[in-house]
Design an enzyme around this catalytic site. Sequence first.
Site, mmCIF file in Angstrom:
data_model
loop_
_atom_site.group_PDB
_atom_site.id
_atom_site.type_symbol
_atom_site.label_atom_id
_atom_site.label_comp_id
_atom_site.label_asym_id
_atom_site.label_seq_id
_atom_site.Cartn_x
_atom_site.Cartn_y
_atom_site.Cartn_z
ATOM 1 N N HIS A 71 44.037 42.938 50.860
ATOM 2 C CA HIS A 71 44.996 42.510 49.836
ATOM 3 C C HIS A 71 44.614 42.959 48.427
ATOM 4 O O HIS A 71 45.273 42.560 47.464
ATOM 5 C CB HIS A 71 45.095 40.982 49.884
ATOM 6 N N ASP A 72 43.548 43.728 48.291
ATOM 7 C CA ASP A 72 43.091 44.145 46.967
ATOM 8 C C ASP A 72 43.268 45.633 46.685
ATOM 9 O O ASP A 72 43.017 46.073 45.562
ATOM 10 C CB ASP A 72 41.591 43.815 46.803
ATOM 11 N N ASP A 98 34.539 34.715 49.750
ATOM 12 C CA ASP A 98 34.993 35.474 48.582
ATOM 13 C C ASP A 98 33.799 35.738 47.644
ATOM 14 O O ASP A 98 33.069 34.805 47.293
ATOM 15 C CB ASP A 98 36.059 34.633 47.865
ATOM 16 N N GLU A 104 32.406 38.851 51.534
ATOM 17 C CA GLU A 104 33.028 39.920 50.749
ATOM 18 C C GLU A 104 31.994 40.361 49.731
ATOM 19 O O GLU A 104 31.718 39.648 48.761
ATOM 20 C CB GLU A 104 34.293 39.432 50.020
ATOM 21 N N ASP A 114 62.165 29.492 51.365
ATOM 22 C CA ASP A 114 61.948 29.363 49.917
ATOM 23 C C ASP A 114 61.368 30.650 49.324
ATOM 24 O O ASP A 114 61.028 30.694 48.134
ATOM 25 C CB ASP A 114 61.047 28.157 49.592
ATOM 26 N N ASP A 141 39.373 31.732 54.446
ATOM 27 C CA ASP A 141 38.846 32.363 53.252
ATOM 28 C C ASP A 141 38.248 31.254 52.389
ATOM 29 O O ASP A 141 38.969 30.373 51.921
ATOM 30 C CB ASP A 141 40.024 33.034 52.502
ATOM 31 N N ASP A 195 54.505 30.831 54.887
ATOM 32 C CA ASP A 195 53.891 29.525 55.068
ATOM 33 C C ASP A 195 53.202 29.424 56.428
ATOM 34 O O ASP A 195 53.330 30.329 57.263
ATOM 35 C CB ASP A 195 54.946 28.425 54.886
ATOM 36 N N ASN A 208 60.898 28.362 55.968
ATOM 37 C CA ASN A 208 61.915 27.470 55.412
ATOM 38 C C ASN A 208 62.790 28.122 54.340
ATOM 39 O O ASN A 208 63.565 27.453 53.666
ATOM 40 C CB ASN A 208 61.252 26.209 54.838
HETATM 41 C C1 NOJ Z 1 38.057 38.782 45.658
HETATM 42 C C2 NOJ Z 1 39.412 38.630 46.270
HETATM 43 O O1 NOJ Z 1 39.520 39.472 47.376
HETATM 44 C C3 NOJ Z 1 40.428 38.927 45.191
HETATM 45 O O2 NOJ Z 1 41.717 38.969 45.706
HETATM 46 C C4 NOJ Z 1 40.291 37.880 44.124
HETATM 47 O O3 NOJ Z 1 41.156 38.187 43.057
HETATM 48 C C5 NOJ Z 1 38.860 37.786 43.606
HETATM 49 N N1 NOJ Z 1 37.895 37.784 44.652
HETATM 50 C C6 NOJ Z 1 38.662 36.528 42.817
HETATM 51 O O4 NOJ Z 1 38.678 35.439 43.707
HETATM 52 CA CA CA Z 2 58.266 29.076 52.921
#
Ligand code: NOJ
Ligand code: CA
Length: 554
Positions: free
Chosen positions: A336-337, A213, A272, A26, A99, A30, A24
């Site tokens: 993503h970390d 997580d 994780e 923004d 997640d 999404d 959309n």
């Molecule tokens: C692990 C996640 O992968 C990370 O992105 C997050 O910041 C921490 N857990 C806290 O939830």
């Molecule tokens: Ca969006």
Amino acid sequence: MDDYLWWRDGIIYQIYPRSFADSNGDGIGDLPGITAHLDYLAGLGIDAIWLSPFYPTPDADFGYDVSDHTAVDPRFGTLADFDRLAAESHRRGLRVVLDLVLNHTSDQHPWFRESRASRDNPKRDWYIWRPPSTSPHFRRKWGEAGRGAAPNNWQSVFGGGAWKWATERGQYYYHMFLAEQPDVNWRNPEARKAQLDVARFWLARGVDGFRLDVFNAYFKDAQFRSNPTKFGLRGFDRQRHLYDCDQPEMIPLLDELRAILDAYPERYAVGETFFATPEKVLHYSGSDRLHAAFSFDFNSSGLRYPWNPAWLLEQIQRREALFTGEHWPTTVLSNHDIPRTATRYTRGEQDAHAKIAMALLLTLRGTPFMYYGEEIGMRDIPLRRSEIMDPPGKRFWPLYKGRDGCRSPMQWDDTPFAGFSPSKAQGKPWLPVHLNYRQRNVAAQNEDPDSLLNFTRKLIALRKEYPALRRGEFVPLTAKPRDALVYLRQTSEQTVLVALNFSNRAVREPMPPEVTSQHWRPLLDAPETGATLLSDTYLELTPHQVRLLVTPES
Ligand code: NOJ
Ligand code: CA
């Protein structure tokens, strides 16, 4: 193979919803955006998508601070959008993994608001509340001014002490991550039930599994003992984490969670693992525990990411020795970390190393987890200090620049915003698009037969077609590799040989007669040579070559 099991034989693709596709305009990715790209994902050949959190969140940790576990943040869409995404995924044979963030919630979650309001409310014990300690040492080091000493020496992963004072209660609460992410007290039976009900809610809605997580941090020491100290850079690293994670109470909880999952067919949970090692994963997975957990074999050496075949082989062999029987490994190169694979292992826009990494990901024994954009070799975006969004990046700059770099918008095409947001969108994407997007994008790589994307598709197809690549034993053919990693993946019916030349030189790898005497059929050859490369005694590889061969009997 007729016992194909999606989470064991298949490939799981991680989507960071905020950065995948913005329907959309923004500037924020999404759920409808994801749904619109399901044909792309199915065409890639993956088996499941794992969605990083899309629940309502104040964004202290970009979704990992959840303020309602059973709803969709309006910026990502609605529950109806989620149902459509799940149904459309299933229609294409894709499973959906969510997640679950159950170690902590947002401090804006109604549970925490209630819990912090007083010492006698019904949820008073749902979080980890402690009176100040009397130790003058803790007061000096970690107490808040004028509040009395912190209850013990525990530290936050994201910097500073892990105890935050709440005036309303005149007590401290514990947060392993940000102060905006208070840890839930899993020892409270009602909180425990409410958390497990979150899993039940999404299972009833048809999800196929969960990524948990930091699951092994759910329980903390019942006596709140201080951690022993050790040498390290940041406060958190200067402790041995004996008492703030990996407590024995986790095992019966996993058993209970497993029973909830097993009430449905082919459901899955992957943990994780905090402070991951393959040994720890063994402890937490199995038929009455998790199906799998990340051991992060190739990216858990602090901020170092060695790129040499000898080191990689060591990691592979360590896990191969452990993951037998009911224990099944996972292979993760990016998420993503951490900085992206291509950022860690390549220079400039060359994809030779990225191809080797992709071949590794897709030919090792274990479930491959692919991070969005990995298949087109996305690089981290460079960021100025003023552009940093990620809290630990803000705090530790320039020592550590945070995780925004690997979370930039997916590069779909060469239109403005890379096709992530509609080109006429008002708002800019929440993080800048990488400047290389005009050349590096899905549309361009579709057209190029030698692109990383088409290479990835080929490998995925081979993994589907050849059971040896999924289930086969791992047999290394180079004991102390210097330039190339060569191994077999072998079942009783089929052998696939995988050769990866890490160096920019042509190399000759000595091969035993059992290998050279076989008749091999080429499955993949990149860059293409067309030549027969196997002599009586060695295998010849061109610079950066990835080569897969199969015994013709199969
Ligand atoms: C692990 C996640 O992968 C990370 O992105 C997050 O910041 C921490 N857990 C806290 O939830
Ligand atoms: Ca969006």
